[in-house]
Design an enzyme around this catalytic site. Structure first.
Site, PDB file in Angstrom:
ATOM      1  CB  CYS A   1       3.062  -2.280  -7.455  1.00  0.00           C
ATOM      2  SG  CYS A   1       3.690  -3.882  -6.951  1.00  0.00           S
TER       3      CYS A   1
ATOM      4  CB  CYS B   1       0.182   1.271  -4.110  1.00  0.00           C
ATOM      5  SG  CYS B   1       0.358  -0.350  -4.848  1.00  0.00           S
TER       6      CYS B   1
ATOM      7  CB  CYS C   1      -0.988  -0.003   1.166  1.00  0.00           C
ATOM      8  SG  CYS C   1      -0.288   0.197   2.800  1.00  0.00           S
TER       9      CYS C   1
END
Length: 133
Positions: A88, A84, A10
């Site tokens: 990533c 997020c 996150c």
């Protein structure tokens, strides 16, 4: 057989991902390797998240929010993102899940409990899949 590794990601690695990691570690009892990280880690774990977890007998107050690294994603078998976005890194062959969860940042315990409970349900389901599959 090597234990599968799950990475929870996150933004701040202070609430959602920390709660998810603690719950999976608790339920998996060593059968799954667990890590968590954040794209912009906070300085400490969210106090309301820690309080919500303490209600379940799990202490996350000593956890330190960690910066997301390529290595952490590369090592994981399953990467679970929690708000997020596209920060990533994506590696071919990895299983990615995006859990749409409200961010507990700045919220009180009454708002964090339902988030914790939602994470708890999802973690139990994930564990069943990992161990049965």
């Amino acid at each position: 057989m090597t234990a599968p590794e799950v990475l929870f990601v996150c933004v701040h690695n202070a609430g959602r991902s920390q709660m998810a990691a603690a719950l999976l570690r608790h339920y998996a009892m060593g059968r799954v390797r667990v890590a968590s990280a954040g794209s912009e880690p906070a300085e400490q774990v969210n106090p309301a998240a820690a309080e919500a977890m303490a209600e379940l007998g799990l202490d996350i107050t000593a956890e330190i929010p960690t910066k997301l690294s390529y290595g952490a994603v590369e090592d994981a078998d399953v990467v679970i993102t929690m708000g997020c976005g596209d920060t990533c890194p994506v590696f071919p062959g990895k299983r990615y899940l995006d859990w749409a969860l409200e961010d507990p940042a700045g919220q009180g315990i009454d708002a964090v409990r339902p988030i914790r409970d939602d994470i708890d349900r999802r973690v139990r389901g994930l564990l069943a899949e990992l161990l049965d599959g």
